[in-house]
Design a protein around this motif. Structure first.
Motif, PDB file in Angstrom:
ATOM      1  N   TRP A   1       0.467  -1.082   0.077  1.00 46.54           N
ATOM      2  CA  TRP A   1       0.316   0.253  -0.220  1.00 46.54           C
ATOM      3  C   TRP A   1       0.895   1.491   0.244  1.00 46.54           C
ATOM      4  O   TRP A   1       0.211   2.210  -0.644  1.00 46.54           O
ATOM      5  CB  TRP A   1      -1.019   0.153   1.307  1.00 46.54           C
ATOM      6  CG  TRP A   1      -1.332  -1.772   0.950  1.00 46.54           C
ATOM      7  CD1 TRP A   1      -2.323  -2.497   2.542  1.00 46.54           C
ATOM      8  CD2 TRP A   1      -2.910  -2.121   0.453  1.00 46.54           C
ATOM      9  NE1 TRP A   1      -3.325  -3.204   1.469  1.00 46.54           N
ATOM     10  CE2 TRP A   1      -3.114  -2.776   0.605  1.00 46.54           C
ATOM     11  CE3 TRP A   1      -2.883  -1.751  -1.286  1.00 46.54           C
ATOM     12  CZ2 TRP A   1      -3.567  -4.122  -0.278  1.00 46.54           C
ATOM     13  CZ3 TRP A   1      -3.331  -2.181  -1.646  1.00 46.54           C
ATOM     14  CH2 TRP A   1      -4.106  -3.340  -1.711  1.00 46.54           C
ATOM     15  N   GLY A   2       1.668   0.675   0.803  1.00 48.49           N
ATOM     16  CA  GLY A   2       3.167   2.158   0.848  1.00 48.49           C
ATOM     17  C   GLY A   2       3.542   2.466  -1.171  1.00 48.49           C
ATOM     18  O   GLY A   2       3.723   3.569  -1.232  1.00 48.49           O
TER      19      GLY A   2
ATOM     20  N   LYS B   1       0.929   3.992  -3.361  1.00 51.05           N
ATOM     21  CA  LYS B   1       0.432   4.746  -2.687  1.00 51.05           C
ATOM     22  C   LYS B   1       1.887   6.696  -3.275  1.00 51.05           C
ATOM     23  O   LYS B   1       2.161   7.093  -4.233  1.00 51.05           O
ATOM     24  CB  LYS B   1       0.209   5.462  -1.455  1.00 51.05           C
ATOM     25  CG  LYS B   1      -0.189   6.958  -1.366  1.00 51.05           C
ATOM     26  CD  LYS B   1      -0.294   6.982   0.312  1.00 51.05           C
ATOM     27  CE  LYS B   1      -0.743   8.516   0.910  1.00 51.05           C
ATOM     28  NZ  LYS B   1      -0.698   8.931   1.759  1.00 51.05           N
TER      29      LYS B   1
ATOM     30  N   TYR C   1       0.957   8.346  -6.769  1.00 52.70           N
ATOM     31  CA  TYR C   1       0.563  10.315  -6.372  1.00 52.70           C
ATOM     32  C   TYR C   1       1.784  10.657  -6.516  1.00 52.70           C
ATOM     33  O   TYR C   1       2.223  11.781  -5.675  1.00 52.70           O
ATOM     34  CB  TYR C   1      -0.198   9.710  -5.455  1.00 52.70           C
ATOM     35  CG  TYR C   1      -1.592   9.526  -4.689  1.00 52.70           C
ATOM     36  CD1 TYR C   1      -2.625  10.423  -4.904  1.00 52.70           C
ATOM     37  CD2 TYR C   1      -2.126   8.027  -4.263  1.00 52.70           C
ATOM     38  CE1 TYR C   1      -3.523   9.716  -5.068  1.00 52.70           C
ATOM     39  CE2 TYR C   1      -2.913   7.810  -4.365  1.00 52.70           C
ATOM     40  CZ  TYR C   1      -3.795   8.486  -5.059  1.00 52.70           C
ATOM     41  OH  TYR C   1      -4.847   8.225  -4.230  1.00 52.70           O
TER      42      TYR C   1
ATOM     43  N   PRO D   1      -0.582  13.714  -8.920  1.00 52.71           N
ATOM     44  CA  PRO D   1      -2.250  13.030  -8.906  1.00 52.71           C
ATOM     45  C   PRO D   1      -3.038  13.009  -9.860  1.00 52.71           C
ATOM     46  O   PRO D   1      -3.034  14.027 -10.804  1.00 52.71           O
ATOM     47  CB  PRO D   1      -2.313  14.289  -7.886  1.00 52.71           C
ATOM     48  CG  PRO D   1      -1.032  14.798  -6.792  1.00 52.71           C
ATOM     49  CD  PRO D   1      -0.333  15.018  -8.733  1.00 52.71           C
TER      50      PRO D   1
ATOM     51  N   ILE E   1      -7.386   6.780 -12.391  1.00 49.04           N
ATOM     52  CA  ILE E   1      -6.283   6.359 -10.687  1.00 49.04           C
ATOM     53  C   ILE E   1      -6.379   4.389 -10.793  1.00 49.04           C
ATOM     54  O   ILE E   1      -5.211   4.168 -10.517  1.00 49.04           O
ATOM     55  CB  ILE E   1      -6.751   6.792  -8.691  1.00 49.04           C
ATOM     56  CG1 ILE E   1      -6.101   6.363  -8.445  1.00 49.04           C
ATOM     57  CG2 ILE E   1      -8.331   5.809  -9.470  1.00 49.04           C
ATOM     58  CD1 ILE E   1      -6.532   7.259  -6.743  1.00 49.04           C
TER      59      ILE E   1
ATOM     60  N   ILE F   1      -2.761   2.530 -11.354  1.00 50.16           N
ATOM     61  CA  ILE F   1      -2.414   1.960  -9.711  1.00 50.16           C
ATOM     62  C   ILE F   1      -1.997   0.009 -10.694  1.00 50.16           C
ATOM     63  O   ILE F   1      -1.331  -0.478 -10.436  1.00 50.16           O
ATOM     64  CB  ILE F   1      -3.898   1.271  -8.897  1.00 50.16           C
ATOM     65  CG1 ILE F   1      -3.736   1.910  -7.509  1.00 50.16           C
ATOM     66  CG2 ILE F   1      -3.860  -0.556  -8.295  1.00 50.16           C
ATOM     67  CD1 ILE F   1      -5.671   2.760  -7.305  1.00 50.16           C
TER      68      ILE F   1
END
Length: 110
Positions: free
Chosen positions: A50-51, A54, A58, A61, A68, A72
Motif C-alpha cells: 500500500w505504501g 501510494k 501519487y 495526483p 487512478i 494502479i
C-alpha cells in the motif's frame, strides 16, 4: 451503521454472535481481548504494497477515477516484473514476524 450506532462489523448483533461461537477467543475493540493498536497480523500488503503503490501512483495526483485505476494497474504490472523488490518485501515481513516471536507478541518498533 446499525441502529446502535456501530459499524456493521462491530454491531451488538455481530459481537454477540461471535461471542456465542468463539467465547473469550474474540479479539476486537471493546471485547475481553482488545485488538492491539499495532496488530500482529503482518503481511507484505500491510508493510509494503500500500505504501509503495501510494508513493508511485501519487507522484502526479490522478485526475479521474479511470486515471487512478490506470495508474494502479500500471504500477502493479511494474511490480510484477520487479521480483527483487517483491522478495525484499517478503524477507522484511519475515524479519518482522521473527521480531514479534522474539518479543512473545510484544510491541515491535519498525
Amino acid at each position: 451503521m446499525k441502529e446502535d450506532g456501530a459499524p456493521c462489523h462491530r454491531s451488538r448483533d455481530v459481537t454477540e454472535r461471535l461471542t456465542q461461537l468463539f467465547g473469550d477467543r474474540v479479539i476486537s475493540l471493546d471485547q475481553e481481548v482488545e485488538w492491539p493498536p499495532r496488530s500482529p497480523d503482518m503481511t507484505p500488503l500491510d508493510f509494503f504494497l500500500w505504501g509503495w503503490l501510494k508513493a508511485n501512483v501519487y507522484t502526479t495526483p490522478p485526475d479521474t477515477l479511470d486515471d487512478i485505476k490506470e495508474k494502479i494497474t500500471h504500477e502493479i504490472d511494474v511490480l510484477r516484473q520487479d521480483r527483487a523488490t517483491v522478495r525484499r518485501a517478503v524477507l522484511d515481513m519475515l524479519k518482522r514476524a521473527r521480531s514479534c516471536i522474539e518479543r512473545e507478541g510484544g510491541h515491535v518498533d519498525h
